[in-house]
Design a protein around this motif. Sequence first.
Motif, short mmCIF file in Angstrom:
data_model
loop_
_atom_site.label_atom_id
_atom_site.label_comp_id
_atom_site.label_asym_id
_atom_site.label_seq_id
_atom_site.Cartn_x
_atom_site.Cartn_y
_atom_site.Cartn_z
N PRO A 81 0.57 -1.00 0.08
CA PRO A 81 0.14 0.05 0.03
C PRO A 81 0.76 1.34 0.08
N GLY A 82 0.40 2.31 -0.81
CA GLY A 82 0.95 3.78 -0.57
C GLY A 82 2.33 3.89 -1.31
N LEU A 83 2.45 2.85 -2.30
CA LEU A 83 3.86 2.75 -3.05
C LEU A 83 3.54 2.61 -4.45
N GLY A 84 2.72 3.26 -4.97
CA GLY A 84 2.19 3.27 -6.42
C GLY A 84 3.14 4.47 -6.96
N ASN A 85 3.99 4.24 -8.07
CA ASN A 85 4.77 5.35 -8.58
C ASN A 85 5.04 4.88 -10.07
N ALA A 86 5.10 6.10 -10.78
CA ALA A 86 5.35 5.97 -12.15
C ALA A 86 6.69 5.49 -12.43
N ALA A 87 7.34 4.99 -13.53
CA ALA A 87 8.78 4.66 -13.78
C ALA A 87 9.46 5.83 -14.03
N GLU A 88 9.47 6.85 -13.15
CA GLU A 88 10.25 8.13 -13.17
C GLU A 88 10.94 8.44 -11.81
N PRO A 89 12.01 9.12 -11.90
CA PRO A 89 12.94 9.19 -10.72
C PRO A 89 12.32 10.39 -9.97
N ARG A 90 11.01 10.19 -9.53
CA ARG A 90 10.63 11.13 -8.44
C ARG A 90 9.16 10.71 -8.18
N GLN A 91 8.86 10.99 -7.12
CA GLN A 91 7.54 10.51 -6.50
C GLN A 91 6.32 10.99 -7.35
N THR A 92 5.76 10.21 -8.07
CA THR A 92 4.61 10.64 -9.03
C THR A 92 3.85 9.54 -9.11
N PRO A 93 2.56 9.76 -9.26
CA PRO A 93 1.53 8.40 -9.28
C PRO A 93 1.74 7.33 -10.51
#
Length: 525
Positions: free
Chosen positions: A130-142
Motif C-alpha cells: 500500500p501507498g507505494l504506487g509510482n510511475a517509472a520516473e525518478p521522482r514521486q509521482t502516481p
Amino acid sequence: MMDDSFENIFETSRRSLLVGSLASTVAWMLASSPASAESKAAPGSAQAAREAVEAVRDAILRISHEVWNNPELSLHEEISSEIHLRELREAGFTIVSTGTSGIPTAFIAEWTQGEGGPKIGFLPEYDALPGLGNAAEPRQTPGPGGVEVGHGCGHNMLGAGCTGAAFALKKMMIDGGHPGTIRVYGCAAEETEGAKVYMARDGLFNDLDACLAWHPGPMNATGLLRTAAADMLRVRYKGRTAHAGVDPWEGRSALKGAELFGTGVQFMREHLKPTTRLHYVYTDGGGAPNVIPDTAEIFIMIRDQDRDEVNTVTEWVKDVARGSATSTQTEVAIDHFFGLHDLLPNETLVNQIHAHMSALPLEWTEEEQGFAKACQREMGLAEAGLMPNIMPILPEITTGGGTDVGDVSYNTPTALFALATMPIGVGLHTWPVTACGGMTIGDKGSIYSAIVMAGVGYDLMTDPDLRKAARADFERRKAGRPYVSPLAESRLRPDGIPPHLLLRDGSDELGVEFVKADEILKARP
C-alpha cells in the motif's frame, strides 16, 4: 580466500547488520572494499543459461511488466497470479493446483521430462504494497493505478525471474535430454501471511531436491544470511463499558488491560536476549474518552534468531497478556494467527549461486545510472548510482528481518540471493523500488536473476554430487530437528481473503473444501 581487509570489512558489516540498516551497510562496504573478490571460473552451464533465458526473454518481461502495471495487495493478487498461470500454461507446464493450501491466489505448476530424475522448485511472489504506487520516473509521482498500491518490494521482478528461470531450465533440459521435474510455487501474500508457510505445513516442499529464489535489493550478493523467526499475535481485551464521568466504577476498561499489557512487555526487555525483537501497535483503543472502552486490541510481533527462542518468548508474552487481564478484571483472547521459521542457509548452494552471479554480464547504461542517481538525489542520498560489481560471499549473519522462505528452508535445501534493482542506499518498501521496477533497471533484474537460477537449477538437475552435498549441508544444519509448523491447527487460511475469491475457489462456508495439492502430488508416479 579473503584477505585481511575483507575480514575487517565483514566483521564491521556483521555488527552493522545487527544494529543498523542493510542498505547503509552495503553502501559502506561498496565504498570501502576492493572492486570484487578473486575471480572464479564460470560454471560450464553459465553460457547455456544465458542463451536459454534469451529464448524466453519476452515471456519474462511480459510477466514483470504486466504485474507491475496491475499491482495488487496480498491475498488480492487475482490478476497477478493469472498472469503467471497464463504464461506457465503457454510454456507447457501443468497446473497442479490453484487455491493451494487454502489460499485462492496461490498455485503450483510443474513440468516433467522422463522417468524419475531430480525435482527443483522456484518461488515466485507477486503481491504489492500500500501507498507505494509510482510511475517509472525518478521522482514521486502516481503510477498506472495511482499511489494507493505499488511494487515497492519488487515482486513483479522477483516473480518474473523465478517463473522465467523455470522456462529457461525446461529448455536446457530438453536440449540435454535430462530427466527431472521443475515445480513453480505461486507464493501469494508474502508481505502479510505468506503462502509458503501454509504450503510447508501441507508438506508441499518435502520431495524437492532443492528450491531456489532471489530478491531485489540495492546490492548484488549472496551468502550465509540467516533471517529471524517470528510470531504474530492479536491480543484482544474485553471489558465492560460505563460513563467515564458519572459511574466509572461500573466499568472495566479493556484499554487499561491493553495498556498494562504494553507496560508488561516493556518490563520484559531487560531480561531478553540481544537477538529478541518485540514490536506492537494498538489497533483498537476505544472511540470516546468519556466512554470506558469495552474492547481493545494490540497486534504484536515477536522475533528471534530461531523458532525455539521465539516459542519461549511468545509463551512469556501470552503470560503477560493473561496477567494484565487479571489485574484489570477484563477478559483476554489471544489469537496466535501466524508465524514463520528462521532462514536456514545452505553453503553448497550459496557457492554455486555466487559462481553463476560472478559470470553475469552485469552492465548498467549511462541512462540507468542517471535514473538511479536522480532517485538518490530526490531522497537526499549520496549519488552513488547502482552497484556495479558482485560482492564476495557474505559470512553467516543473523538479521532482525524475516521471510517465509525460512519455512521452505527447513523442508528442502534452499538458497537466496539479491541483485541490484534499486540504487545504493535505498531500502525496500520505498517509491524508488517501484520506479526502478517499471523500467530497464527492473528488466535487467528479472533477466539476470533468471540466468542465475536457470544455471544453478541445471547444475542441480545434472550433478548428483552437487545435490548430495547440498542435502548433506541441509541435514547438518537442521541437526535432526523435525519441522513443526508455526501455524495453529485451527488456522485454515490467512485472514482477509476477499469473499469473491473464496466463492470462486470454494470454501468451508459453501460446504466445499479446497483440493489438497499434496494429495495430487503424492498420487503422481
